[in-house]
Scaffold this motif. Structure first.
Motif, PDB file in Angstrom:
ATOM      1  N   ASP A  83      38.909  37.419  40.469  1.00  0.00           N
ATOM      2  CA  ASP A  83      38.818  36.449  41.425  1.00  0.00           C
ATOM      3  C   ASP A  83      38.668  35.303  42.196  1.00  0.00           C
ATOM      4  O   ASP A  83      37.618  34.857  42.481  1.00  0.00           O
ATOM      5  CB  ASP A  83      37.594  37.293  42.293  1.00  0.00           C
ATOM      6  N   PRO A  84      40.376  34.208  42.473  1.00  0.00           N
ATOM      7  CA  PRO A  84      40.097  33.214  42.312  1.00  0.00           C
ATOM      8  C   PRO A  84      39.279  32.588  43.574  1.00  0.00           C
ATOM      9  O   PRO A  84      38.652  31.411  43.357  1.00  0.00           O
ATOM     10  CB  PRO A  84      41.524  32.464  42.146  1.00  0.00           C
ATOM     11  N   ASP A  85      39.349  33.522  44.439  1.00  0.00           N
ATOM     12  CA  ASP A  85      39.493  33.263  45.533  1.00  0.00           C
ATOM     13  C   ASP A  85      37.818  33.108  45.661  1.00  0.00           C
ATOM     14  O   ASP A  85      37.083  31.849  46.977  1.00  0.00           O
ATOM     15  CB  ASP A  85      39.645  33.958  46.336  1.00  0.00           C
ATOM     16  N   ALA A  86      37.037  33.839  45.427  1.00  0.00           N
ATOM     17  CA  ALA A  86      35.555  33.612  45.431  1.00  0.00           C
ATOM     18  C   ALA A  86      34.943  32.281  44.575  1.00  0.00           C
ATOM     19  O   ALA A  86      34.006  31.725  45.096  1.00  0.00           O
ATOM     20  CB  ALA A  86      35.203  34.493  44.242  1.00  0.00           C
ATOM     21  N   LEU A  87      35.333  32.284  43.230  1.00  0.00           N
ATOM     22  CA  LEU A  87      35.643  30.063  42.800  1.00  0.00           C
ATOM     23  C   LEU A  87      35.454  29.333  43.731  1.00  0.00           C
ATOM     24  O   LEU A  87      34.770  28.526  43.845  1.00  0.00           O
ATOM     25  CB  LEU A  87      35.841  30.478  41.412  1.00  0.00           C
ATOM     26  N   ILE A  88      36.855  28.876  44.595  1.00  0.00           N
ATOM     27  CA  ILE A  88      36.980  28.606  45.496  1.00  0.00           C
ATOM     28  C   ILE A  88      36.242  28.543  46.296  1.00  0.00           C
ATOM     29  O   ILE A  88      35.499  27.081  47.110  1.00  0.00           O
ATOM     30  CB  ILE A  88      38.471  27.971  46.131  1.00  0.00           C
ATOM     31  N   SER A  89      36.047  29.299  46.855  1.00  0.00           N
ATOM     32  CA  SER A  89      34.745  29.946  47.931  1.00  0.00           C
ATOM     33  C   SER A  89      33.086  29.419  47.600  1.00  0.00           C
ATOM     34  O   SER A  89      32.492  27.681  48.655  1.00  0.00           O
ATOM     35  CB  SER A  89      34.115  31.236  48.661  1.00  0.00           C
ATOM     36  N   ASP A 112      40.564  18.921  43.327  1.00  0.00           N
ATOM     37  CA  ASP A 112      41.749  18.538  42.222  1.00  0.00           C
ATOM     38  C   ASP A 112      40.928  20.337  41.366  1.00  0.00           C
ATOM     39  O   ASP A 112      41.893  20.566  40.740  1.00  0.00           O
ATOM     40  CB  ASP A 112      41.157  17.268  41.722  1.00  0.00           C
ATOM     41  N   ARG A 113      39.935  20.439  41.593  1.00  0.00           N
ATOM     42  CA  ARG A 113      39.515  21.845  41.181  1.00  0.00           C
ATOM     43  C   ARG A 113      40.015  22.901  42.236  1.00  0.00           C
ATOM     44  O   ARG A 113      40.818  24.043  40.747  1.00  0.00           O
ATOM     45  CB  ARG A 113      37.930  21.661  40.385  1.00  0.00           C
ATOM     46  N   ILE A 114      39.901  22.955  42.922  1.00  0.00           N
ATOM     47  CA  ILE A 114      40.714  23.602  43.392  1.00  0.00           C
ATOM     48  C   ILE A 114      41.814  23.852  44.068  1.00  0.00           C
ATOM     49  O   ILE A 114      42.817  25.110  43.675  1.00  0.00           O
ATOM     50  CB  ILE A 114      40.138  23.703  45.511  1.00  0.00           C
ATOM     51  N   TYR A 152      47.240  27.281  39.598  1.00  0.00           N
ATOM     52  CA  TYR A 152      47.859  28.059  38.219  1.00  0.00           C
ATOM     53  C   TYR A 152      46.977  28.931  38.440  1.00  0.00           C
ATOM     54  O   TYR A 152      47.454  30.175  37.398  1.00  0.00           O
ATOM     55  CB  TYR A 152      47.078  27.120  37.633  1.00  0.00           C
ATOM     56  N   ALA A 153      45.567  29.500  39.084  1.00  0.00           N
ATOM     57  CA  ALA A 153      45.673  30.326  39.242  1.00  0.00           C
ATOM     58  C   ALA A 153      45.472  31.793  40.397  1.00  0.00           C
ATOM     59  O   ALA A 153      45.005  32.814  40.163  1.00  0.00           O
ATOM     60  CB  ALA A 153      43.554  30.663  38.958  1.00  0.00           C
TER      61      ALA A 153
END
Length: 321
Positions: free
Chosen positions: A259-265, A307-309, A315-316
């Motif tokens: 769930d990359p979107d959860a980490l972005i959020s 940069d992390r986002i 890539y994710a």
């Protein structure tokens, strides 16, 4: 973005870094001892009987002192490591104001962490909570029996279940990849030299130069410079630890949660709101996000949230906010 689990080269690199850090600690302690010997000799004016005053004489006298001060410095370093190994978590928790979090207080958080640990097949770390409005989390510990994840009350109040799951997965990846142990050793090293350097800087050495013998003043300056150098090098080692560990931990969180979107959020919510006021710089370097900027950004311990986002999007497969 590379997957964190199975990335044995990253784990192996952390093992090597940990050993190098401990070796550097002992080397720096000898440099510190020699610097102190120079300061003592220069400010007291004390030279062996029959020795002509001069800069070289002070260097030789301090080197002679190192014969007994060196083993003492090594013994003190070993004692420091033993105390830090046993008490570092209590010290960090005391500074931050963290306490153990029991299951009845946060059953949902426990279920999230348990599910992640079962999915990855690793032992569940302990949970702590810090009463702080900042949005942040960090992991501590030097071995599996000590590993602990601490979250703030601000983080628990602001993140939903998906976002909290992503943050916990990030911290679990740090534990799995031995990032936590490496950073804890670095913090311990920087802490002892920062304390000794500050203590040494508080004394007015110029008033002790009563005799003002030839070579005393440059010897005093060199001693002070060596003490400062030991402290600076201990800090440089911290910043030399690759910032890619945060990218790798983000990758591990995505691999675990899918769930990359959860980490972005979560990153977006935490950005700019993660500064733990009571936390010293060393503790902030352990956190999910460290908003405290180093000199011109060159000494930042974490990549910028942007940069992390961007890495998660590129890539994710995360969606750009």
């Amino acid at each position: 973005m590379l997957p964190a689990y199975g990335l044995y080269t990253h784990i192996r690199a952390n093992e090597v870094r940990s050993r190098v850090l401990v070796i550097c600690l002992f080397l720096f302690s000898l440099v510190l001892a020699y610097g102190l010997a120079l300061l003592i000799r220069a400010t007291s004016g004390g030279l062996p009987a029959g020795t002509l005053p001069g800069f070289a004489a002070y260097l030789r006298a301090a080197l002679h002192d190192l014969v007994w001060m060196g083993p003492l410095a090594i013994a003190a370093t070993i004692l420091w490591l033993f105390v830090a190994f046993r008490a570092h978590q209590a010290i960090v928790a005391g500074v931050i104001g963290a306490r153990p979090l029991i299951r009845s207080e946060a059953p949902d958080l426990y279920r999230l962490l348990e599910a992640l640990c079962i999915a990855r097949g690793i032992a569940m770390p302990a949970l702590q909570i810090a009463d702080d409005p900042a949005l942040n989390a960090y992991a501590t510990g030097l071995n599996p029996s000590q590993y602990t994840i601490t979250v703030t009350t601000g983080l628990m109040a602001s993140l939903d279940a998906r976002e909290m799951r992503a943050v916990l997965a990030h911290e679990l990846t740090h534990i799995r990849n031995d990032d936590v142990r490496t950073m804890m050793i670095a913090v311990v090293i920087a802490g002892i030299f920062a304390f000794l350097a500050e203590a040494a800087s508080r004394r007015d050495y110029t008033r002790d130069l009563g005799s003002r013998r030839e070579g005393a003043f440059p010897a005093m300056l060199l001693g002070a410079a060596l003490i400062t150098l030991a402290w600076i090098l201990s800090r440089v080692i911290q910043f030399a630890l690759s910032r890619t560990r945060e990218y790798v931990a983000d990758a591990g969180a995505v691999e675990l949660t899918k769930d990359p979107d959860a980490l972005i959020s979560a990153l977006l919510k935490i950005s700019g709101r993660g500064d733990l006021v009571r936390a010293p710089a060393g503790v902030m370097e352990l956190c999910f996000d460290n908003p405290r900027a180093g000199f011109l950004g060159l000494l930042n311990t974490h990549p910028a949230v942007e940069d992390r986002i961007a890495a998660l999007v590129r890539y994710a497969g995360g969606r750009a906010p």
